[in-house]
Every structure is written in C-alpha cells, then in structure tokens.
Enzyme design. Sequence first.
Site, PDB file in Angstrom:
ATOM      1  CB  ALA A  12      58.458  31.462  43.879  1.00  0.00           C
ATOM      2  CE1 TYR A 149      57.190  41.568  34.158  1.00  0.00           C
ATOM      3  CE2 TYR A 149      58.011  41.099  31.957  1.00  0.00           C
ATOM      4  CZ  TYR A 149      58.141  41.011  33.324  1.00  0.00           C
ATOM      5  OH  TYR A 149      59.238  40.368  33.872  1.00  0.00           O
ATOM      6  CD  GLU A 185      55.904  29.367  42.272  1.00  0.00           C
ATOM      7  OE1 GLU A 185      55.227  30.332  42.669  1.00  0.00           O
ATOM      8  OE2 GLU A 185      56.328  28.482  43.020  1.00  0.00           O
TER       9      GLU A 185
HETATM   10  P1  NDP Z   1      58.171  33.863  40.389  1.00  0.00           P
HETATM   11  O1  NDP Z   1      56.724  34.075  40.123  1.00  0.00           O
HETATM   12  O2  NDP Z   1      58.705  32.486  40.403  1.00  0.00           O
HETATM   13  O3  NDP Z   1      58.564  34.594  41.761  1.00  0.00           O
HETATM   14  C1  NDP Z   1      58.131  35.908  42.011  1.00  0.00           C
HETATM   15  C2  NDP Z   1      58.479  36.318  43.436  1.00  0.00           C
HETATM   16  O4  NDP Z   1      58.040  37.684  43.610  1.00  0.00           O
HETATM   17  C3  NDP Z   1      57.786  35.478  44.477  1.00  0.00           C
HETATM   18  O5  NDP Z   1      58.647  35.243  45.552  1.00  0.00           O
HETATM   19  C4  NDP Z   1      56.629  36.355  44.927  1.00  0.00           C
HETATM   20  O6  NDP Z   1      56.321  36.149  46.293  1.00  0.00           O
HETATM   21  C5  NDP Z   1      57.248  37.752  44.762  1.00  0.00           C
HETATM   22  N1  NDP Z   1      56.191  38.756  44.645  1.00  0.00           N
HETATM   23  C6  NDP Z   1      55.353  38.973  43.595  1.00  0.00           C
HETATM   24  N2  NDP Z   1      54.460  39.918  43.906  1.00  0.00           N
HETATM   25  C7  NDP Z   1      54.738  40.315  45.173  1.00  0.00           C
HETATM   26  C8  NDP Z   1      54.170  41.246  46.055  1.00  0.00           C
HETATM   27  N3  NDP Z   1      53.101  41.999  45.718  1.00  0.00           N
HETATM   28  N4  NDP Z   1      54.697  41.401  47.291  1.00  0.00           N
HETATM   29  C9  NDP Z   1      55.753  40.650  47.651  1.00  0.00           C
HETATM   30  N5  NDP Z   1      56.354  39.749  46.872  1.00  0.00           N
HETATM   31  C10 NDP Z   1      55.846  39.582  45.638  1.00  0.00           C
HETATM   32  O7  NDP Z   1      58.916  34.750  39.278  1.00  0.00           O
HETATM   33  P2  NDP Z   1      60.481  34.872  38.854  1.00  0.00           P
HETATM   34  O8  NDP Z   1      61.364  34.329  39.892  1.00  0.00           O
HETATM   35  O9  NDP Z   1      60.615  34.382  37.480  1.00  0.00           O
HETATM   36  O10 NDP Z   1      60.583  36.460  38.767  1.00  0.00           O
HETATM   37  C11 NDP Z   1      61.387  37.229  39.634  1.00  0.00           C
HETATM   38  C12 NDP Z   1      61.661  38.560  38.967  1.00  0.00           C
HETATM   39  O11 NDP Z   1      62.342  38.341  37.744  1.00  0.00           O
HETATM   40  C13 NDP Z   1      60.402  39.374  38.614  1.00  0.00           C
HETATM   41  O12 NDP Z   1      60.680  40.719  38.837  1.00  0.00           O
HETATM   42  C14 NDP Z   1      60.211  39.094  37.125  1.00  0.00           C
HETATM   43  O13 NDP Z   1      59.534  40.146  36.486  1.00  0.00           O
HETATM   44  C15 NDP Z   1      61.656  38.997  36.682  1.00  0.00           C
HETATM   45  N6  NDP Z   1      61.902  38.253  35.444  1.00  0.00           N
HETATM   46  C16 NDP Z   1      61.420  36.985  35.243  1.00  0.00           C
HETATM   47  C17 NDP Z   1      61.698  36.304  34.055  1.00  0.00           C
HETATM   48  C18 NDP Z   1      61.182  34.951  33.758  1.00  0.00           C
HETATM   49  O14 NDP Z   1      61.104  34.576  32.570  1.00  0.00           O
HETATM   50  N7  NDP Z   1      60.838  34.130  34.744  1.00  0.00           N
HETATM   51  C19 NDP Z   1      62.544  36.927  33.027  1.00  0.00           C
HETATM   52  C20 NDP Z   1      62.973  38.261  33.328  1.00  0.00           C
HETATM   53  C21 NDP Z   1      62.685  38.872  34.495  1.00  0.00           C
HETATM   54  P3  NDP Z   1      54.837  35.956  46.883  1.00  0.00           P
HETATM   55  O15 NDP Z   1      53.943  35.499  45.778  1.00  0.00           O
HETATM   56  O16 NDP Z   1      55.011  34.963  47.987  1.00  0.00           O
HETATM   57  O17 NDP Z   1      54.474  37.313  47.406  1.00  0.00           O
HETATM   58  C1  8X3 Z   2      60.105  37.856  31.602  1.00  0.00           C
HETATM   59  C2  8X3 Z   2      60.586  37.611  30.219  1.00  0.00           C
HETATM   60  O1  8X3 Z   2      59.972  37.777  27.759  1.00  0.00           O
HETATM   61  O2  8X3 Z   2      58.333  36.799  29.279  1.00  0.00           O
HETATM   62  O3  8X3 Z   2      60.475  39.123  32.011  1.00  0.00           O
HETATM   63  O4  8X3 Z   2      58.730  39.153  29.287  1.00  0.00           O
HETATM   64  S1  8X3 Z   2      59.345  37.866  29.098  1.00  0.00           S
END
Ligand code: NDP
Ligand code: 8X3
Length: 250
Positions: A12, A149, A185
């Site tokens: 995702a 977080y 997501e």
């Molecule tokens: P999504 O929820 O869209 O994707 C998260 C991904 O992480 C999925 O592929 C999921 O796979 C995987 N994942 C989560 N938990 C596990 C687990 N226990 N084991 C294996 N895989 C796992 O989130 P984002 O793409 O937005 O987030 C990706 C990264 O970026 C994260 O580290 C998030 O903290 C960080 N981030 C996100 C931001 C945002 O605003 N969206 C901003 C800043 C940072 P599955 O569920 O299939 O296991």
């Molecule tokens: C995801 C961004 O601001 O929702 O890391 O924590 S925030």
Amino acid sequence: MAKNIVVTGATAGFGLATARLFASHGWNVVGTGRRADRLDALQKELGDAFLPLQLDIRDREAVAEKLGDLPGKWHDVDVLVNNAGAAYGLEPAWECRLDDWDAMVDTNIKGLLYATRAVLPGMVERNSGHIVMLGSVAGNYSYAGGNVYCGTKAFVKQFALALRADLLGKNIRVNNLEPGLCISEFSEVRFRGDAERAAKVYEGTQPVTPDDIAETIWWMVNCPAHVNINRLEIMPLCQCPSGPSVKKGM
Ligand code: NDP
Ligand code: 8X3
C-alpha cells in the site's frame, strides 16, 4: 546488471508506489507485507522482476531468515527502503491502548531494526549499499495524540544518523525521509478502518501523494554516490510547521 531494492510495506501507499517506480526503471524489487493477496497482485503486475515476501515485520525470526538470505538474483541488496510502519490511535496518552503503543514500537522501531540488521552485513561485506528510512515530521514536531507515534519516528531519525556514524568510511548511504501530510491508507489504519474519519484528515487539502514520495526516494537513491541526504522533510504547500502551543487562562 539490474540493481536490487527491498521495500518493506509494499502492499500500500509509499511502499507500493516505490516498488512500482523502481520496477519501471528496470530494478529487481523485493516487496514485503502481511497481505498476501496484494503481494500476489503486485507480482502479476510487475512480473519476474518482483519477489513477494509475505511477512510481519515484527517477526524477528522471519525477517532475519527471509531478508537475511534472499534467493537468486535478489540476493545482494543495493537499496533497502525501511517503509513498513503505522500509527494506531490518536487519543491522549492517558486514554491510549497499551496494545497500540506496543504495536507501534514493535513495527516502527523494532521491525525497522530487524530489517536493517538483516541486510546490513551484506552491504558492509560488499562495501556498497543504501538505506532509506521512512521517518516523519512527527519525529520533529509533536502534536496532540501523536505521543508514541511521534516517539517512534524520533527514534528512526536518530537511528538513521547513528547508522551514518557507524558506517563512516564505507560506501553505504543512509537517508531519513520525513514526510508530512500524505494521502495513503495511513489514516484509515490509524482510525481502525473508519474511512469517513480518515477522509476528513485530507478534506480541503492537497496532500503529498505516494508517487511524490516514490519520486523523492528515486532522487535520493540517484544522487551522485558521494552525496548523502541525511534528512529530508517534505510537506504539502498547505501545511507548515508551527511553534509551541499556548493555552491561555490557566
Ligand atoms: P499505508 O498504511 O498506506 O502503508 C503501510 C505499509 O506498511 C503497508 O504496506 C503495510 O502492509 C505495511 N505494514 C504495516 N504494518 C506492518 C507489519 N506489522 N508487518 C509488515 N508490514 C506492515 O501507509 P503509508 O504508505 O502512508 O506509510 C508508510 C510509511 O511512511 C510508514 O512508516 C509511515 O509511518 C510513514 N509516514 C506516513 C505518512 C503519511 O502521512 N501517510 C507521513 C510520514 C511518514 P500490510 O498491512 O500488508 O502488512
Ligand atoms: C505521518 C504524518 O503528521 O500524521 O507520519 O504524523 S503525521
């Protein structure tokens, strides 16, 4: 010869976009995640270049076993994108579920450590490699309900910098990419599947997209070999960091 990238959390959001982008540039891609159906779909889409690895990043043995000894052409990891991660809940600290706190520490900190520890020895042996961490602005600025977080992402930032210190003198780069408001997501996961509440987070905004993040990772990986982007913070134009909050009348 095609290069190899491992993307954790490729089912995702950022991870999926990154897997697709690197595959489109001819890279071999290893993608991990828990959702086997999505990994299967990605394999159908990307073909022979893609190796799906179903695993929970919190499973120390599975990560060591699978990422520590990748098969065939994927064996030597050029780039690791430590992306798998999540936020669970947005309650004030005294109301949070301890299970959510455990899950964030286990995923965002310990899972990232397991993946790093699994691929790093090979990189050191070959004196070549690149690790991109998905940190967050949450590691730089606090916000109400961010508690653990924010703490996990502050850990990721400092761990990335500390890795740079351990690796000084070796041809291995480490980046901490720190995005702000991005659509994926992420919020649906944070709000336990409440799509309506998640949609409200992005209402009236133009957030950064997973493709924007993938392009940024592509740029960081393709910087000249002597250039290391230690930290890179990225926000949409509609968001900015602001100073400490003041509660009047106390
Ligand atoms: P999504 O929820 O869209 O994707 C998260 C991904 O992480 C999925 O592929 C999921 O796979 C995987 N994942 C989560 N938990 C596990 C687990 N226990 N084991 C294996 N895989 C796992 O989130 P984002 O793409 O937005 O987030 C990706 C990264 O970026 C994260 O580290 C998030 O903290 C960080 N981030 C996100 C931001 C945002 O605003 N969206 C901003 C800043 C940072 P599955 O569920 O299939 O296991
Ligand atoms: C995801 C961004 O601001 O929702 O890391 O924590 S925030």
